[in-house]
Design a protein around this motif. Structure first.
Motif, PDB file in Angstrom:
ATOM      1  N   GLN A 294      48.420  38.732 -57.372  1.00 29.62           N
ATOM      2  CA  GLN A 294      49.116  39.981 -57.659  1.00 29.62           C
ATOM      3  C   GLN A 294      48.844  41.038 -56.589  1.00 29.62           C
ATOM      4  N   ILE A 295      49.903  41.664 -56.097  1.00 24.92           N
ATOM      5  CA  ILE A 295      49.733  42.851 -55.254  1.00 24.92           C
ATOM      6  C   ILE A 295      49.440  44.022 -56.193  1.00 24.92           C
ATOM      7  N   ILE A 296      48.317  44.693 -55.965  1.00 21.84           N
ATOM      8  CA  ILE A 296      47.901  45.784 -56.839  1.00 21.84           C
ATOM      9  C   ILE A 296      48.358  47.134 -56.293  1.00 21.84           C
ATOM     10  N   ALA A 297      48.167  47.358 -55.003  1.00 22.11           N
ATOM     11  CA  ALA A 297      48.523  48.648 -54.398  1.00 22.11           C
ATOM     12  C   ALA A 297      49.118  48.398 -53.013  1.00 22.11           C
ATOM     13  N   LYS A 298      50.425  48.268 -52.968  1.00 21.65           N
ATOM     14  CA  LYS A 298      51.045  47.936 -51.684  1.00 21.65           C
ATOM     15  C   LYS A 298      50.899  49.066 -50.673  1.00 21.65           C
ATOM     16  N   ASP A 299      50.680  50.309 -51.162  1.00 17.00           N
ATOM     17  CA  ASP A 299      50.489  51.422 -50.240  1.00 17.00           C
ATOM     18  C   ASP A 299      49.155  51.336 -49.508  1.00 17.00           C
ATOM     19  N   CYS A 300      48.337  50.369 -49.874  1.00 12.58           N
ATOM     20  CA  CYS A 300      47.065  50.138 -49.179  1.00 12.58           C
ATOM     21  C   CYS A 300      47.231  49.120 -48.055  1.00 12.58           C
ATOM     22  N   GLY A 301      48.451  48.893 -47.602  1.00 16.35           N
ATOM     23  CA  GLY A 301      48.643  47.893 -46.558  1.00 16.35           C
ATOM     24  C   GLY A 301      49.819  48.180 -45.659  1.00 16.35           C
TER      25      GLY A 301
END
Length: 311
Positions: A294-301
């Motif tokens: 699962q991608i949890i926080a895409k804004d972290c990448g």
């Protein structure tokens, strides 16, 4: 017995399936396991700006603290069963050489394949632009690729690292991209000083100058040939490069920001059941687990694509 009968858990095989690890695979590093109590799981996602908004926290002698309310958005997911099986004839067990257990060997081989499938899922997840807060194609006009010797690579990376919501602490790349990066003339000159642009830049130096904690290189291969055809090995990891933020304390039970996790219901397991095989029957060995990457926080990448010049 019928193939429709359930598998009986085997303690020794399960221990092998849990302990076995193929060190060439990196999925467990990039999407760590996080246990969930039910097959259907939930987690909450805070609006990203709220954790970064400054609120007056001064308290008067007779006043009460300012209250802060975090609005959340509930997310849901569901684990999927992944597993494989193999039949071991009883004759193979009876006639096995000393110190060799065909059932143990089958459990190890099945675990290897289950983990390879997990590696493919995680690699696909890390190569999908929609899973990242921002993406950049180096094939676009005005960009230089990483194998361009004139690219001023350190300032290029440092500017990218300042863009995501949380400054990334991890870099993920394929083996081909890793080789081009470590042999880039400008990076070699930065490392060697006046000693020239030959050699190989150590990962410790790259992590230091880019202020990263982790560098993960995807090296896995898979055979894409159909059964009976000649082996055709292909790379699991595409030639992309990503910067992501990972929090080792993040789980589905808290709301710490991290790029990706794997929901796991229970643990990896192995079992067997009697089946018809040859003259004396056999045992079907199974290895599997219930998980969901699962991608949890895409804004972290942030994802960089088309980073190398096509051959």
């Amino acid at each position: 017995m019928s193939n429709g009968m359930p598998f009986t858990p085997d303690v020794e095989q399960t221990a092998i399936a849990i302990a076995y690890r193929n060190r060439a695979l990196v999925a467990d590093t990039l999407a760590p396991y996080s246990p969930v109590g039910l097959r259907n799981y939930k987690w909450t996602e805070f609006k990203k700006g709220e954790k970064f908004t400054v609120v007056d926290d001064k308290i008067g002698r007779k006043s009460t603290p300012n209250q802060v309310e975090f609005s959340v958005e509930e997310r849901t997911g569901s684990v999927v069963d992944h597993g494989l099986s193999d039949v071991v004839p009883n004759d193979d067990v009876t006639n096995a050489p000393a110190n060799y257990n065909p059932r143990t060997h089958a459990a190890e081989s099945l675990t290897d394949l289950v983990l390879l499938n997990r590696e493919i899922r995680v690699a696909t997840m890390y190569n999908k632009a929609a899973n990242f807060g921002s993406t950049q194609s180096l094939a676009a006009a005005g960009h230089k690729r990483l194998d361009d010797d004139s690219l001023d690579i350190l300032p290029f990376f440092l500017e990218i690292l300042d863009a995501p919501l949380m400054r990334p602490n991890a870099m993920t790349l394929s083996q081909s991209v890793a080789t081009k990066l470590r042999t880039h003339p400008k990076l070699l000159k930065a490392f060697n000083g006046t000693s020239g642009d030959q050699g190989l830049v150590p990962w410790s130096y790259i992590k230091e100058v880019l202020e990263l904690e982790h560098v993960t290189v995807g090296q896995a291969r898979l055979n894409t040939a159909k059964k009976g055809q000649a082996v055709n090995l292909q790379k699991v990891w595409q030639d992309t490069l990503s910067f992501t933020y990972h929090d080792p304390l993040a789980s589905f039970n808290n709301n710490r920001m991290t790029f990706a996790l794997t929901a796991r219901y229970g643990s990896r397991t192995s079992g067997n059941r009697e089946v018809s095989a040859g003259l004396n029957g056999g045992v079907e060995i199974m290895v599997g687990e219930a998980v969901q990457e699962q991608i949890i926080a895409k804004d972290c990448g942030i994802l960089l694509t088309n980073v190398l010049t096509p051959a």
